[in-house]
Design a protein around this motif. Sequence first.
Motif, PDB file in Angstrom:
ATOM      1  N   SER A  99      -4.675  -3.964  -4.104  1.00 19.33           N
ATOM      2  CA  SER A  99      -4.115  -4.805  -5.157  1.00 19.33           C
ATOM      3  C   SER A  99      -5.199  -5.211  -6.134  1.00 19.33           C
ATOM      4  N   ASP A 100      -4.748  -5.615  -7.339  1.00 23.44           N
ATOM      5  CA  ASP A 100      -5.605  -6.304  -8.293  1.00 23.44           C
ATOM      6  C   ASP A 100      -4.778  -7.436  -8.874  1.00 23.44           C
ATOM      7  N   ALA A 101      -5.173  -7.956 -10.011  1.00 23.79           N
ATOM      8  CA  ALA A 101      -4.482  -9.122 -10.554  1.00 23.79           C
ATOM      9  C   ALA A 101      -3.037  -8.845 -10.925  1.00 23.79           C
ATOM     10  N   GLY A 102      -2.729  -7.595 -11.293  1.00 22.27           N
ATOM     11  CA  GLY A 102      -1.393  -7.305 -11.795  1.00 22.27           C
ATOM     12  C   GLY A 102      -0.533  -6.435 -10.921  1.00 22.27           C
ATOM     13  N   TYR A 103      -1.151  -5.577 -10.083  1.00 21.77           N
ATOM     14  CA  TYR A 103      -0.388  -4.593  -9.332  1.00 21.77           C
ATOM     15  C   TYR A 103      -0.883  -4.514  -7.892  1.00 21.77           C
ATOM     16  N   GLY A 104      -0.030  -3.996  -7.033  1.00 20.93           N
ATOM     17  CA  GLY A 104      -0.416  -3.794  -5.649  1.00 20.93           C
ATOM     18  C   GLY A 104       0.475  -2.779  -4.975  1.00 20.93           C
ATOM     19  N   SER A 105       0.059  -2.304  -3.818  1.00 20.69           N
ATOM     20  CA  SER A 105       0.861  -1.400  -2.986  1.00 20.69           C
ATOM     21  C   SER A 105       0.892  -1.939  -1.575  1.00 20.69           C
ATOM     22  N   THR A 106       2.094  -2.041  -1.038  1.00 20.18           N
ATOM     23  CA  THR A 106       2.306  -2.548   0.314  1.00 20.18           C
ATOM     24  C   THR A 106       2.891  -1.449   1.183  1.00 20.18           C
ATOM     25  N   THR A 107       2.391  -1.308   2.394  1.00 18.65           N
ATOM     26  CA  THR A 107       2.987  -0.382   3.346  1.00 18.65           C
ATOM     27  C   THR A 107       3.957  -1.146   4.235  1.00 18.65           C
ATOM     28  N   VAL A 108       5.089  -0.511   4.535  1.00 14.12           N
ATOM     29  CA  VAL A 108       6.151  -1.149   5.319  1.00 14.12           C
ATOM     30  C   VAL A 108       6.523  -0.236   6.476  1.00 14.12           C
ATOM     31  N   GLU A 109       6.749  -0.836   7.643  1.00 12.92           N
ATOM     32  CA  GLU A 109       7.219  -0.086   8.810  1.00 12.92           C
ATOM     33  C   GLU A 109       8.368  -0.855   9.451  1.00 12.92           C
ATOM     34  N   ILE A 110       9.462  -0.142   9.718  1.00 10.75           N
ATOM     35  CA  ILE A 110      10.629  -0.744  10.364  1.00 10.75           C
ATOM     36  C   ILE A 110      10.826  -0.076  11.713  1.00 10.75           C
ATOM     37  N   THR A 111      10.958  -0.886  12.758  1.00  4.72           N
ATOM     38  CA  THR A 111      11.173  -0.368  14.107  1.00  4.72           C
ATOM     39  C   THR A 111      12.517  -0.848  14.634  1.00  4.72           C
ATOM     40  N   ARG A 112      13.055  -0.088  15.596  1.00  4.65           N
ATOM     41  CA  ARG A 112      14.282  -0.480  16.283  1.00  4.65           C
ATOM     42  C   ARG A 112      13.956  -1.461  17.398  1.00  4.65           C
ATOM     43  N   GLY A 113      15.011  -1.933  18.064  1.00  5.29           N
ATOM     44  CA  GLY A 113      14.824  -2.880  19.143  1.00  5.29           C
ATOM     45  C   GLY A 113      13.979  -2.343  20.282  1.00  5.29           C
ATOM     46  N   ASP A 114      14.001  -1.020  20.492  1.00  4.95           N
ATOM     47  CA  ASP A 114      13.201  -0.433  21.569  1.00  4.95           C
ATOM     48  C   ASP A 114      11.773  -0.144  21.142  1.00  4.95           C
ATOM     49  N   GLY A 115      11.408  -0.523  19.920  1.00  2.57           N
ATOM     50  CA  GLY A 115      10.053  -0.322  19.430  1.00  2.57           C
ATOM     51  C   GLY A 115       9.819   1.001  18.730  1.00  2.57           C
ATOM     52  N   ALA A 116      10.782   1.891  18.750  1.00  2.00           N
ATOM     53  CA  ALA A 116      10.624   3.192  18.097  1.00  2.00           C
ATOM     54  C   ALA A 116      10.599   3.019  16.580  1.00  2.00           C
ATOM     55  N   VAL A 117       9.699   3.731  15.922  1.00  2.74           N
ATOM     56  CA  VAL A 117       9.604   3.651  14.467  1.00  2.74           C
ATOM     57  C   VAL A 117      10.834   4.308  13.851  1.00  2.74           C
ATOM     58  N   LEU A 118      11.475   3.581  12.950  1.00  4.03           N
ATOM     59  CA  LEU A 118      12.703   4.042  12.318  1.00  4.03           C
ATOM     60  C   LEU A 118      12.477   4.460  10.874  1.00  4.03           C
ATOM     61  N   CYS A 119      11.665   3.696  10.143  1.00  8.04           N
ATOM     62  CA  CYS A 119      11.483   3.928   8.712  1.00  8.04           C
ATOM     63  C   CYS A 119      10.070   3.506   8.324  1.00  8.04           C
ATOM     64  N   VAL A 120       9.414   4.300   7.486  1.00  6.66           N
ATOM     65  CA  VAL A 120       8.096   3.946   6.949  1.00  6.66           C
ATOM     66  C   VAL A 120       8.112   4.188   5.446  1.00  6.66           C
TER      67      VAL A 120
END
Length: 300
Positions: A99-120
């Motif tokens: 990130s800087d003052a105006g822009y940034g990039s965020t990484t996101v990870e979504i897991t299911r209830g069993d901990g398995a990665v569902l979406c990145v």
Amino acid sequence: MTTYAESDATTDPFTAFAIGREPGDPTPAMTQLLGTDLTDHRGLIELPALTVLFDDLGGLPFFHADPETSSMQARLSMSMLHRPAADDVLRATARLAMSDAGYGSTTVEITRGDGAVLCVGTARNVRVGRPIVDATAADDFSLPDPVAPNTRPVVAPPDPELSGAEVVARLIDGTLPLGPIADLLGASVASTADDGTVSVEFTSEPWMANLMGTMHGGVIGAMLAQACSFGAQRNVRAHGAYQLIDFTCEFHRSPVVDGRRVRVEVTPVKLGRRLSIFDARMYDGEQLLGRATADARYDA
């Protein structure tokens, strides 16, 4: 703030999609309770059900880096391989990658209830300096505990003997239901064309608003992704199935949530037996509000 349990009326994107935040977690985290209200015209949970969770959490680390200035997402990129069940509990985490003052990039990870990665994926953040309409809602711990959205029954899947074009024709004339999530978004399939193009209209409502009073980016994403899902359905062979596995959307202008209709035009870019690519554009009249691309994989 009115909680979902206290009112049957949908009040904001978080109650509609049963999303809550996790105070005390060292990493920004959110949870989502899936339910039958988020299933589609096939009775399945598809990528559109996850966009509000992905978008909101994708902006949180960047906002916290300078909470005195409002910010929003300019672009989302999501990748999935497997579909969650209608009764799954999802957990999402996010990290500010740069990130800087105006822009940034965020990484996101979504897991299911069993901990398995569902979406990145990633969210592109931008500081906009717009006034916040509801300052109390900016507190990321102010949301009520979510309640699973199970007020609507799952619809029966379409007859497998029907081609995708026949299914969409029946969605248009009302002989097949659009599904609970499409109803939530105020959707109607307006038309289709011989080249596989599908036009979908959505009605904006006050509950769809973000902190700045215009449509929440995750709701815009859900509309674009749902329209892409109908576009993918249009091109399914009889006895076939599909799933959206990659989705990228960019936000140009945020719709006003005053009951106006916006339309999404979905056009096939590549139609293949195993993978197809679609382009989607959202309009208010002739004004372009946002666009997206989606990859759908096909079985059979």
